[in-house]
Design an enzyme around this catalytic site. Structure first.
Site, PDB file in Angstrom:
ATOM      1  N   VAL A   1       0.841  -1.197   0.000  1.00 59.40           N
ATOM      2  CA  VAL A   1       0.000   0.000   0.000  1.00 59.40           C
ATOM      3  C   VAL A   1       0.877   1.249   0.000  1.00 59.40           C
ATOM      4  O   VAL A   1       1.739   1.413   0.877  1.00 59.40           O
ATOM      5  CB  VAL A   1      -0.937   0.006   1.215  1.00 59.40           C
ATOM      6  N   CYS A   2       0.678   2.133  -0.981  1.00 57.33           N
ATOM      7  CA  CYS A   2       1.385   3.418  -1.082  1.00 57.33           C
ATOM      8  C   CYS A   2       2.898   3.162  -1.065  1.00 57.33           C
ATOM      9  O   CYS A   2       3.408   2.388  -1.872  1.00 57.33           O
ATOM     10  CB  CYS A   2       0.925   4.355   0.023  1.00 57.33           C
ATOM     11  N   GLN A   3       3.634   3.791  -0.159  1.00 61.00           N
ATOM     12  CA  GLN A   3       5.068   3.545  -0.081  1.00 61.00           C
ATOM     13  C   GLN A   3       5.348   2.069   0.184  1.00 61.00           C
ATOM     14  O   GLN A   3       6.346   1.515  -0.299  1.00 61.00           O
ATOM     15  CB  GLN A   3       5.686   4.391   1.033  1.00 61.00           C
TER      16      GLN A   3
END
Length: 355
Positions: A148-150
């Site tokens: 998720v994301c980074q």
């Protein structure tokens, strides 16, 4: 009474002011009735630990995991991972458990001064790899990874370096091309003297990170949403939801200085995935080695990770089984909106079940 030269009716203005005062009065009463809120709705148990980093297994209520690889969620470093399990009616985790997935999450903890010199190599080849090795040992085979994301960027690096341990890879709102023209955050940090920044601060304070994110949309995130909060004062449930989200937003860990330095330099400033220059612990990261099935989910109204930043993945991975899905929502809405509860867990489960 007719509108004045400013084209508003004084009676309408008075009525609006009275309604606003009434909402404030309701707020005084309702705030006294609202219990302390917290996030993290689903029971979980610790199954592995390395220092402050903990691997949790979610324990569903009356659900039984189906046969299949465990699903490990790797979240970003900048917020607590429980946005994926915010509350009972807004939980990606709960939806996945209900469909039979065996779900785990890595909690990075709160870095302190002793973690100042943790590197990306530590996060990827020590912490993620340690958690994956535990799950491989328990399950007897490669796992499914959800970044998720980074954490999606970390998962791409991990999958490129350890493809034999990852059966399927799911990325959500994951930055891949860090220099798309519409990436405001990238525009801010591309010319940052990150060496001076980290040398001066050591770990990067969470409050500084939060202030930076809020200033991407200063009117909406610093003023408009709090004016809108007044409309929830007559509804305890809506007010609890708002306060729970606020608590999650501002319960952010500091960033380990060396890992922050390396991530900014390699990815925001060097656009390492696109330019083929990514390196973790002295090992070259070649996304061509990401040859397992990949599901890439992006948010169409994402101001932190614009769609183009995620969609760049299609031309870089080595997989011949690549699926891309655009979700109608923003960077946070992809976890907590009512549409997300209906669509996202079912999409991930169906995609994994077919593989």
């Amino acid at each position: 009474m007719s509108p004045g030269p400013l084209q508003f009716d004084p009676l309408d203005l008075a009525r609006e002011a009275w309604e606003f005062q009434k909402h404030l009065a309701d707020g005084v009463r309702v705030l006294g009735e609202v219990a302390d809120v917290d996030y993290g709705a689903t029971e979980r148990e610790e199954v592995w630990r390395d220092g402050k980093t903990v691997l949790y297994r979610f324990v569903g209520e009356g659900t039984t995991a189906t046969k299949g690889p465990p699903l490990l969620i790797v979240y970003a470093l900048v917020n607590r991972p429980y946005m994926v399990d915010l509350q009972h009616d807004r939980s990606l985790v709960k939806g996945l458990l209900a469909l039979g997935q065996d779900v785990y999450v890595i909690d990075w903890g709160y870095p302190d001064r002793s973690d100042r010199y943790l590197t990306l190599d530590d996060y990827i080849n020590r912490f993620i790899d340690g958690a994956v090795d535990h799950l491989v040992e328990v399950s007897g085979g490669p796992i499914n990874l959800l970044g998720v994301c980074q954490g999606g960027s970390f998962s791409l690096c991990y999958s490129a370096l350890h493809p034999e341990k990852v059966r399927n890879l799911v990325t959500m709102v994951t930055p891949v091309d860090f220099q798309t023209p519409d990436n405001m955050l990238s525009g801010w940090v591309r010319d940052l003297d990150v060496d001076l920044f980290v040398d001066a601060l050591g770990n990067v304070p969470a409050d500084l990170m939060n202030a930076s994110y809020l200033m991407l949309k200063p009117f909406r995130l610093n003023l408009q949403k709090y004016v809108g909060m007044v409309d929830t004062f007559g509804n305890p449930k809506a007010l609890e939801d708002f306060l729970r989200m606020e608590k999650w937003i501002f319960d952010s860990p500091d960033q380990a200085g060396e890992a922050f330095r390396d991530f900014i330099k390699q990815f925001y400033q060097g656009n390492a995935f696109v330019n083929g220059t990514a390196s973790i612990g002295g090992q070259k990261v070649d996304l061509g080695f990401v040859d397992m099935p990949v599901l890439n989910i992006y948010a169409e109204q994402d101001h932190l990770v614009p769609p183009a930043a995620s969609r760049a993945l299609a031309s870089l991975v080595g997989s011949d089984d690549y699926t891309e899905l655009g979700f109608k929502g923003g960077h946070i809405g992809i976890y907590v909106s009512s549409r997300a509860q209906r669509e996202v867990p079912a999409t991930i489960h169906r995609w994994l079940a077919e593989r």
